[in-house]
Write a protein that holds these residues in place. Structure first.
Motif, PDB file in Angstrom:
ATOM      1  N   ALA A 206       4.170  -0.877  -2.134  1.00  0.00           N
ATOM      2  CA  ALA A 206       3.161   0.178  -2.104  1.00  0.00           C
ATOM      3  C   ALA A 206       1.959  -0.268  -1.277  1.00  0.00           C
ATOM      4  O   ALA A 206       1.408   0.504  -0.493  1.00  0.00           O
ATOM      5  N   THR A 207       1.557  -1.546  -1.431  1.00  0.00           N
ATOM      6  CA  THR A 207       0.408  -2.056  -0.689  1.00  0.00           C
ATOM      7  C   THR A 207       0.683  -2.050   0.810  1.00  0.00           C
ATOM      8  O   THR A 207      -0.139  -1.592   1.603  1.00  0.00           O
ATOM      9  N   PHE A 210       0.665   1.441   2.007  1.00  0.00           N
ATOM     10  CA  PHE A 210      -0.701   1.950   2.019  1.00  0.00           C
ATOM     11  C   PHE A 210      -1.416   1.487   3.292  1.00  0.00           C
ATOM     12  O   PHE A 210      -2.165   2.240   3.921  1.00  0.00           O
ATOM     13  N   LEU A 211      -1.151   0.232   3.690  1.00  0.00           N
ATOM     14  CA  LEU A 211      -1.793  -0.327   4.875  1.00  0.00           C
ATOM     15  C   LEU A 211      -1.157   0.174   6.163  1.00  0.00           C
ATOM     16  O   LEU A 211      -1.653  -0.110   7.248  1.00  0.00           O
ATOM     17  N   LEU A 213       1.977  -0.585   7.134  1.00  0.00           N
ATOM     18  CA  LEU A 213       2.986  -1.505   7.670  1.00  0.00           C
ATOM     19  C   LEU A 213       4.300  -1.414   6.901  1.00  0.00           C
ATOM     20  O   LEU A 213       5.263  -2.068   7.248  1.00  0.00           O
ATOM     21  N   GLY A 223       2.552   4.544  -2.072  1.00  0.00           N
ATOM     22  CA  GLY A 223       1.378   3.923  -1.467  1.00  0.00           C
ATOM     23  C   GLY A 223       0.910   4.702  -0.251  1.00  0.00           C
ATOM     24  O   GLY A 223      -0.283   4.941  -0.049  1.00  0.00           O
ATOM     25  N   MET A 226      -0.927   7.779  -1.033  1.00  0.00           N
ATOM     26  CA  MET A 226      -2.339   7.553  -1.364  1.00  0.00           C
ATOM     27  C   MET A 226      -3.178   7.414  -0.099  1.00  0.00           C
ATOM     28  O   MET A 226      -4.339   7.826  -0.073  1.00  0.00           O
ATOM     29  N   ARG A 230      -6.414   9.916   0.606  1.00  0.00           N
ATOM     30  CA  ARG A 230      -7.749   9.302   0.566  1.00  0.00           C
ATOM     31  C   ARG A 230      -8.886  10.207   1.050  1.00  0.00           C
ATOM     32  O   ARG A 230      -9.900  10.328   0.370  1.00  0.00           O
ATOM     33  N   MET A 233      -9.748  12.887  -1.691  1.00  0.00           N
ATOM     34  CA  MET A 233      -9.821  12.456  -3.091  1.00  0.00           C
ATOM     35  C   MET A 233     -10.886  13.219  -3.872  1.00  0.00           C
ATOM     36  O   MET A 233     -10.721  13.492  -5.055  1.00  0.00           O
ATOM     37  N   GLU A 234     -11.986  13.567  -3.195  1.00  0.00           N
ATOM     38  CA  GLU A 234     -13.089  14.170  -3.930  1.00  0.00           C
ATOM     39  C   GLU A 234     -12.767  15.612  -4.326  1.00  0.00           C
ATOM     40  O   GLU A 234     -13.017  16.024  -5.455  1.00  0.00           O
ATOM     41  N   PRO A 237      -8.615  15.270  -6.631  1.00  0.00           N
ATOM     42  CA  PRO A 237      -8.348  13.902  -7.112  1.00  0.00           C
ATOM     43  C   PRO A 237      -6.890  13.676  -7.504  1.00  0.00           C
ATOM     44  O   PRO A 237      -6.365  12.581  -7.349  1.00  0.00           O
ATOM     45  N   GLY A 240      -4.424  11.724  -5.307  1.00  0.00           N
ATOM     46  CA  GLY A 240      -4.385  10.276  -5.310  1.00  0.00           C
ATOM     47  C   GLY A 240      -3.971   9.708  -6.658  1.00  0.00           C
ATOM     48  O   GLY A 240      -3.324   8.666  -6.733  1.00  0.00           O
ATOM     49  N   ILE A 241      -4.361  10.413  -7.725  1.00  0.00           N
ATOM     50  CA  ILE A 241      -4.118   9.887  -9.064  1.00  0.00           C
ATOM     51  C   ILE A 241      -2.628   9.905  -9.416  1.00  0.00           C
ATOM     52  O   ILE A 241      -2.121   8.952 -10.011  1.00  0.00           O
ATOM     53  N   MET A 244      -0.689   7.003  -7.976  1.00  0.00           N
ATOM     54  CA  MET A 244      -1.143   5.791  -8.660  1.00  0.00           C
ATOM     55  C   MET A 244      -0.472   5.653 -10.018  1.00  0.00           C
ATOM     56  O   MET A 244       0.029   4.590 -10.375  1.00  0.00           O
ATOM     57  N   ILE A 247       3.233   4.637  -9.583  1.00  0.00           N
ATOM     58  CA  ILE A 247       3.426   3.207  -9.284  1.00  0.00           C
ATOM     59  C   ILE A 247       3.204   2.390 -10.551  1.00  0.00           C
ATOM     60  O   ILE A 247       4.033   1.547 -10.932  1.00  0.00           O
TER      61      ILE A 247
END
Lengths: 295, 312
Positions: A206-207, A210-211, A213, A223, A226, A230, A233-234, A237, A240-241, A244, A247
């Motif tokens: 996931a990381t 997310f990045l 790669l 990931g 998310m 991003r 998100m506001e 929400p 994104g939640i 999360m 995962i």
């Protein structure tokens, strides 16, 4: 399925099986095509039509979450399988032959052991370049070393017992002893470790995604979902939640299953009884025994 | 004498790590000269340019000569240049290291204080409500990915409640969210490991003796059980620091902190091999430094380790 006898149908085991079943059946369960873009219905809150709303491109979030589960379970499954098999092979060979082979292989294992999985997989992806096969390969290379260490230890214990000597006297070839007897002997601890390792790898996958790669779009992955969520998100929400929570739930399930296999009386049917006793003693549920503090 | 041996073995580990990272880079598919040429000119390099690059980077020499040259340079603080920017790596690293150490250090502090606090609170009343709740909190903390936690924290405390800034490390308040996002997983790990080793310690005879002599639970936990597990705790803290150091890759990206994590990540992204290799070597340095410090602390608190007895 004898070796799984020790696993009781506890909550985490049921939860994990459920997630895996959902992941496998994601194609049929998803109400919409997770890749279908519909700009007119972008960023919608949950409704009767879209149960969990839509993302920034108007794709159905529920469908994407389900298919992302498949992405994760398949990728982590393959990585753990390759890592565990390769690691076991190295560990068993090192433990069985001993001497200079053992020394060389274990120094290699030590070299890989000190590198955290995220560092190793990022480095390897940096060297190999992005891509799905490279991703799986990088993660597998990052994860095999502990399996080698674990199975080497088990093999050294097994080798001290009479049956390996007996097999050798009876004329069994080293490879036969390794594959039919020692690999199964190392299986128990490896299965336990694999479960918690799967949890750690889920986070790494996931990381990396997310990045940017890891798993590449358009294939849905939590990931990566998310990353997409991003900027929004506001206002929304949930976007994104939800990934999360997905995962975290899967990682918790992996961790708890690992704990419960370790704590249950793991039976490995193909190993001699003396070794089985050792395995039973292997990482007993210490919390249960030691908690009786006389106060 | 044991200290000398320890230092020698650290040097051995470093040499091994540098060699491993060197091999890994050499195994990279594709022609290094070609990718340097592409990064420089944005096009496939002409044979003349490739030959020039090979000469410049010494790529024609035998492998072991290249390694030896790299090692001698590295010992003199010269880690080569980034392919992308052509800036000396050592210069970038020294400019960025402070940020990453501040981030990982603060996160470790947060993780250690929280984790140790939770474990001790649980150990005071084993099996109590608090103990059981802490078990689940710890499990949650180790199971949530750092980047997901970071995003949720930003959403909650920066965007909704507006208590803390989203990014920016100019003020102390800007560090709070990164520290928590990075350190919570460590807090969970430390709490879980320490709680279980405290449970083991509470089962030992010296604890039973202390309890039967009428000491309170608090006295026994703090004076008997906790000191006896300190060596293990230091080892966990050391390993956690290593983990945190690499996890800065994702936290720095989210909070816009220009540290080593970002540097390494961009290098991995654009296949800047000299930087990837140097990062791996730097991580080995951090790892070795961490384990030396842990070793020193263990010797300090535990006479068993000092004497090198096998029961330690």
């Amino acid at each position: 399925m004898n070796r799984l006898r020790g696993i009781r149908p506890s909550m985490p085991v049921i939860a994990l099986i459920l997630i895996v079943v959902v992941a496998i059946g994601a194609g049929w369960l998803a109400p919409y095509d997770p890749l279908r873009v519909d700009p007119l219905s972008a960023l919608q809150p949950p409704s009767a039509k879209y149960l969990l709303g839509t993302d920034e491109l108007g794709r159905d979030v529920l469908s994407r979450l389900l298919v992302a589960a498949r992405t994760t379970v398949v990728a982590v499954g393959i990585v753990v399988m390759i890592g565990a098999l390769f690691g076991m092979l190295v560990g068993v060979i090192a433990g069985y032959f001993g001497g200079i082979i053992d020394e060389l292989l274990m120094r290699l294992v030590d070299g890989f052991l000190w590198i955290p999985t995220l560092l190793a997989s990022l480095t390897l992806l940096g060297i190999l370049g992005p891509g799905y096969v490279n991703l799986l390969l990088a993660m597998a290379v990052a994860t095999w070393a502990p399996y080698a260490r674990l199975s080497r230890g088990e093999v050294i214990i097994a080798r001290r017992q009479g049956y390996v000597e007996a097999l050798r006297v009876m004329g069994a070839s080293p490879w036969r002893i390794i594959f039919s007897h020692l690999v199964p002997a190392a299986r128990g601890p490896v299965v336990v470790y694999a479960s918690t390792d799967a949890g750690a790898l889920t986070i790494v996958l996931a990381t990396l995604s997310f990045l940017g790669l890891g798993v590449q779009p358009p294939t849905p992955e939590w990931g990566q979902m998310m990353t997409g969520a991003r900027p929004y998100m506001e206002e929304l929400p949930l976007l994104g939640i939800l990934p999360m929570l997905a995962i975290t739930a899967l990682v918790i399930a992996f961790n708890l299953v690992g704990e419960s296999i370790a704590n249950s009386h793991l039976r490995v049917s193909t190993v001699p009884s003396a070794f089985r006793v050792r395995l039973l003693g292997w990482r007993r549920p210490k919390e249960l025994e030691t908690e009786k503090v006389p106060v | 004498m044991p200290l000398l041996r320890r230092l020698l073995s650290s040097v051995g580990v470093l040499l091994f790590a540098s060699f491993l990272s060197f091999i890994l880079i050499k195994l990279a598919p594709g022609d290094l000269a070609q990718s340097i040429a592409q990064l420089r000119t944005g096009a496939v390099g002409s044979p003349k340019l490739l030959a020039q690059i090979r000469l410049e980077y010494g790529l024609n020499d035998p492998f072991i000569v290249q390694y030896g040259r790299w090692l001698i340079d590295a010992l003199q603080g010269n880690l080569g240049r980034s392919i992308q920017t052509n800036i000396p790596i050592a210069q970038d690293v020294s400019a960025r290291a402070g940020m990453t150490f501040a981030l990982a250090g603060g996160a470790l502090l947060f993780g250690a204080v929280t984790g140790i606090g939770l474990a001790l609170a649980g150990a005071l009343r084993p099996g109590g409500t608090l103990d059981r709740i802490l078990r689940y909190v710890g499990l949650f903390a180790v199971s949530i990915p750092g980047f997901a936690l970071a995003l949720i924290l930003i959403l909650l405390f920066a965007l909704k409640l507006r208590w803390l800034p989203v990014t920016g490390t100019g003020t102390l308040s800007g560090w709070i969210l990164p520290w928590i996002a990075l350190g919570l997983a460590s807090a969970g790990t430390i709490a879980r490991v320490l709680r279980s080793s405290l449970a083991d310690a509470m089962n030992q005879t010296f604890v039973t003796t202390a309890l039967s002599r009428g000491y309170t639970m608090r006295q026994v936990v703090f004076r008997e059980a906790f000191p006896s597990v300190l060596t293990g705790l230091f080892a966990v803290l050391g390993v956690q620091f290593g983990q945190l150091f690499i996890s800065t890759v994702v936290i720095e990206a989210i909070f816009g902190i220009t540290g080593l994590g970002q540097y390494f990540f961009h290098a991995a992204q654009f296949r800047d091999l000299p930087v990837v290799q140097s990062s791996l070597f730097l991580f080995a340095l951090v790892f070795v430094g961490q384990s030396l410090i842990v070793d020193f602390l263990q010797r300090l608190v535990d006479p068993r380790v000092r004497r090198g007895s096998s029961t330690a």
